[in-house]
Design a protein around this motif. Structure first.
Motif, mmCIF file in Angstrom:
data_model
loop_
_atom_site.group_PDB
_atom_site.id
_atom_site.type_symbol
_atom_site.label_atom_id
_atom_site.label_comp_id
_atom_site.label_asym_id
_atom_site.label_seq_id
_atom_site.Cartn_x
_atom_site.Cartn_y
_atom_site.Cartn_z
ATOM 1 N N GLY A 48 52.286 -9.183 -4.490
ATOM 2 C CA GLY A 48 51.532 -8.773 -3.316
ATOM 3 C C GLY A 48 52.372 -8.260 -2.166
ATOM 4 N N ILE A 49 53.647 -8.645 -2.114
ATOM 5 C CA ILE A 49 54.496 -8.240 -0.994
ATOM 6 C C ILE A 49 54.648 -6.719 -0.915
ATOM 7 C CG2 ILE A 49 56.692 -8.354 -2.257
ATOM 8 C CD1 ILE A 49 56.114 -9.567 1.368
ATOM 9 N N SER A 50 54.468 -6.024 -2.041
ATOM 10 C CA SER A 50 54.592 -4.560 -2.036
ATOM 11 C C SER A 50 53.565 -3.912 -1.115
ATOM 12 C CB SER A 50 54.442 -4.018 -3.465
ATOM 13 O OG SER A 50 55.497 -4.449 -4.277
ATOM 14 N N GLY A 51 52.339 -4.432 -1.127
ATOM 15 C CA GLY A 51 51.316 -3.892 -0.237
ATOM 16 C C GLY A 51 51.651 -4.103 1.219
ATOM 17 N N ASP A 52 52.218 -5.275 1.525
ATOM 18 C CA ASP A 52 52.618 -5.553 2.900
ATOM 19 C C ASP A 52 53.752 -4.634 3.344
ATOM 20 O OD1 ASP A 52 50.790 -7.684 3.197
ATOM 21 O OD2 ASP A 52 52.165 -9.037 2.170
ATOM 22 N N MET A 53 54.668 -4.364 2.426
ATOM 23 C CA MET A 53 55.775 -3.463 2.758
ATOM 24 C C MET A 53 55.267 -2.053 3.052
ATOM 25 S SD MET A 53 58.848 -4.987 2.666
ATOM 26 C CE MET A 53 60.064 -3.782 2.129
ATOM 27 N N VAL A 54 54.308 -1.585 2.278
ATOM 28 C CA VAL A 54 53.736 -0.264 2.536
ATOM 29 C C VAL A 54 53.016 -0.255 3.881
ATOM 30 C CG1 VAL A 54 51.892 1.307 1.815
ATOM 31 C CG2 VAL A 54 53.566 0.512 0.147
ATOM 32 N N ARG A 55 52.275 -1.304 4.163
ATOM 33 C CA ARG A 55 51.582 -1.392 5.461
ATOM 34 C C ARG A 55 52.579 -1.278 6.613
ATOM 35 N NH1 ARG A 55 51.261 -5.856 8.220
ATOM 36 N NH2 ARG A 55 51.548 -7.165 6.364
ATOM 37 N N CYS A 56 53.701 -1.971 6.518
ATOM 38 C CA CYS A 56 54.703 -1.923 7.579
ATOM 39 C C CYS A 56 55.391 -0.557 7.641
ATOM 40 C CB CYS A 56 55.737 -3.021 7.366
ATOM 41 S SG CYS A 56 55.079 -4.685 7.606
ATOM 42 N N LEU A 57 55.654 0.029 6.475
ATOM 43 C CA LEU A 57 56.275 1.346 6.435
ATOM 44 C C LEU A 57 55.378 2.395 7.066
ATOM 45 C CD1 LEU A 57 58.670 3.076 5.382
ATOM 46 C CD2 LEU A 57 57.390 3.334 3.239
ATOM 47 N N TYR A 200 62.181 -14.662 12.445
ATOM 48 C CA TYR A 200 61.352 -13.901 13.365
ATOM 49 C C TYR A 200 61.552 -12.402 13.149
ATOM 50 C CZ TYR A 200 60.544 -18.181 16.088
ATOM 51 O OH TYR A 200 60.177 -19.434 16.496
ATOM 52 N N SER A 201 60.441 -11.686 13.001
ATOM 53 C CA SER A 201 60.466 -10.225 12.995
ATOM 54 C C SER A 201 60.259 -9.731 14.412
ATOM 55 C CB SER A 201 59.361 -9.682 12.089
ATOM 56 O OG SER A 201 59.153 -8.304 12.320
ATOM 57 N N THR A 202 61.042 -8.744 14.813
ATOM 58 C CA THR A 202 60.916 -8.186 16.165
ATOM 59 C C THR A 202 60.341 -6.775 16.160
ATOM 60 O OG1 THR A 202 63.159 -7.276 16.137
ATOM 61 C CG2 THR A 202 62.901 -9.547 16.939
ATOM 62 N N SER A 203 59.959 -6.282 14.987
ATOM 63 C CA SER A 203 59.412 -4.929 14.861
ATOM 64 C C SER A 203 58.375 -4.947 13.753
ATOM 65 C CB SER A 203 60.523 -3.933 14.513
ATOM 66 O OG SER A 203 59.986 -2.704 14.055
ATOM 67 N N ARG A 204 57.312 -4.164 13.913
ATOM 68 C CA ARG A 204 56.281 -4.137 12.868
ATOM 69 C C ARG A 204 56.842 -3.594 11.562
ATOM 70 N NH1 ARG A 204 55.373 -6.331 16.618
ATOM 71 N NH2 ARG A 204 56.418 -7.749 15.176
ATOM 72 N N LEU A 205 57.922 -2.845 11.620
ATOM 73 C CA LEU A 205 58.575 -2.383 10.403
ATOM 74 C C LEU A 205 59.098 -3.550 9.576
ATOM 75 C CD1 LEU A 205 59.627 0.209 8.865
ATOM 76 C CD2 LEU A 205 61.804 -0.202 10.031
ATOM 77 N N LEU A 206 59.423 -4.663 10.231
ATOM 78 C CA LEU A 206 60.104 -5.768 9.565
ATOM 79 C C LEU A 206 59.216 -6.984 9.303
ATOM 80 C CD1 LEU A 206 63.506 -5.678 11.499
ATOM 81 C CD2 LEU A 206 62.900 -4.544 9.340
ATOM 82 N N ASP A 207 57.938 -6.894 9.648
ATOM 83 C CA ASP A 207 57.064 -8.057 9.452
ATOM 84 C C ASP A 207 57.027 -8.506 7.993
ATOM 85 O OD1 ASP A 207 56.556 -7.947 12.135
ATOM 86 O OD2 ASP A 207 54.483 -7.248 11.938
ATOM 87 N N ALA A 208 56.878 -7.550 7.070
ATOM 88 C CA ALA A 208 56.840 -7.899 5.651
ATOM 89 C C ALA A 208 58.213 -8.319 5.144
ATOM 90 C CB ALA A 208 56.305 -6.727 4.821
ATOM 91 N N VAL A 209 59.264 -7.808 5.756
ATOM 92 C CA VAL A 209 60.614 -8.222 5.382
ATOM 93 C C VAL A 209 60.807 -9.705 5.704
ATOM 94 C CG1 VAL A 209 63.076 -7.861 5.756
ATOM 95 C CG2 VAL A 209 61.528 -5.895 5.719
ATOM 96 N N ALA A 210 60.312 -10.139 6.858
ATOM 97 C CA ALA A 210 60.382 -11.559 7.206
ATOM 98 C C ALA A 210 59.605 -12.400 6.197
ATOM 99 C CB ALA A 210 59.843 -11.781 8.618
ATOM 100 N N GLU A 211 58.448 -11.900 5.776
ATOM 101 C CA GLU A 211 57.677 -12.611 4.752
ATOM 102 C C GLU A 211 58.429 -12.668 3.427
ATOM 103 O OE1 GLU A 211 54.349 -14.261 4.623
ATOM 104 O OE2 GLU A 211 55.344 -14.498 6.549
#
Length: 335
Positions: A48-57, A200-211
């Motif tokens: 499922g993390i792939s979908g989150d990564m696309v959302r952030c990208l 902690y993620s400090t950018s919406r680009l990195l929210d899924a990376v933190a997950e």
């Protein structure tokens, strides 16, 4: 070769996995591109993390609405104008299978990404395009196959551009820096040993990376991990940091920083760390590397994956098995 070295090799092999995933996705006929009102990606855990990564990208460079579905039931927003992607590495994830069958009843455009299993068979029977990735891996170690298959399929369906150059940059960056990042990961893992990681993620680009960091630390290193995002953190969590008291000296704060991090968000991070300085033991600032958004995301994905394996090594645990997940599946199979 032991499980520790096997997982480490899988992490270090992420650039090669991406290259292979591009080739695999090119073989699939997705039909004609068309317009969609939204993208919904159903998947659990390492799938499922792939979908989150696309959302952030997509956050900063694509107007497509992206929803992640990590449940049996799909959102009411799924309609005939929706592109629905079901991702299950094993093909047997019951939540994703249920969501897939619900999506079929909504008459939306569907795509499946899997190594086979029930999802692969059901998709083929329904005439749904399937990207079949190599099997035999822990789902979390197939991230390159799953994410790139999703991204390339979206490009072919006209949802986004091909990301060809960005993927090439990410591959080159990881291949060049993986040895350096492994050394850095050993230092970070040493700081996290016997501590609670708070990422902690400090950018919406990195929210899924933190997950991704949280999930990898959970499954590989077998430790708890907490994540949150800035600036939202400043409106609630800042009050609770360091309590109960035993957390204060046993918490390591990891800040994921990108050049897209808003200036005042960085100011907020600094002030929050100062205000709560008695609420944690140490702060680690980790910055992305690379030029494109995609390459920068992957720089911290690989580092986090390496940290999880190195922390497993320090803790003397095997990063491969996930006994509790296996036991949960065994019990769920009984009904």
């Amino acid at each position: 070769m032991g499980s520790m070295d096997s997982m480490l090799d899988l992490v270090l092999g992420l650039p090669e996995q991406i290259v292979e995933a591009v080739v695999i996705s090119e073989r699939v006929n997705f039909g004609r591109p068309r317009s969609f009102d939204k993208l919904v990606v159903a998947g659990m855990g390492g799938s499922g993390i792939s979908g989150d990564m696309v959302r952030c990208l997509f956050w900063g460079d694509n107007t497509m609405t992206v929803l992640s579905c990590r449940d049996y039931n799909i959102p009411a927003a799924v309609t005939s104008r929706t592109l629905f992607v079901a991702i299950s590495y094993s093909g047997n994830t019951e939540e994703t299978l249920t969501a897939f069958h619900q999506a079929r009843r909504r008459n939306c455009r569907i795509l499946a990404i899997t190594s086979g299993g029930k999802l692969g068979r059901a998709a083929k029977r329904a005439g749904v395009p399937v990207i079949t990735v190599p099997d035999g891996l822990p789902p979390r170690a197939a991230f390159g196959y799953l994410f790139v298959s999703l991204l390339k399929s979206l490009g072919k369906l006209g949802v986004c551009h091909s990301y060809e150059h960005d993927l090439a940059e990410a591959v080159g960056l990881m291949a060049e820096c993986r040895s350096k990042w492994l050394r850095k990961a050993r230092t970070v893992a040493g700081a996290l040993l016997d501590q609670l990681p708070v990422v902690y993620s400090t950018s919406r680009l990195l929210d899924a990376v933190a997950e991704r960091w949280r999930c990898q630390l959970n499954e590989n290193a077998k430790v708890m991990c907490h994540t949150n995002v800035f600036p939202e953190h400043n409106h609630n969590e800042v009050v609770g940091m360091g309590s109960p008291d035993f957390l204060a000296k046993n918490t390591i704060v990891v800040g994921l920083i990108d050049r897209s991090t808003y200036g005042r968000t960085m100011l907020r991070l600094g002030y929050a760390l100062d205000i709560t300085r008695n609420g944690y033991a140490k702060f680690l600032k980790l910055k992305t590397e690379g030029k494109s958004s995609l390459a920068r995301m992957f720089s911290l994905v690989m580092l986090g994956d390496l940290v999880s394996v190195e922390l497993a090594r320090l803790r003397g645990v095997d990063p491969m098995p996930v006994a509790r997940i296996d036991e949960l599946k065994r019990r769920m199979a009984k009904g």
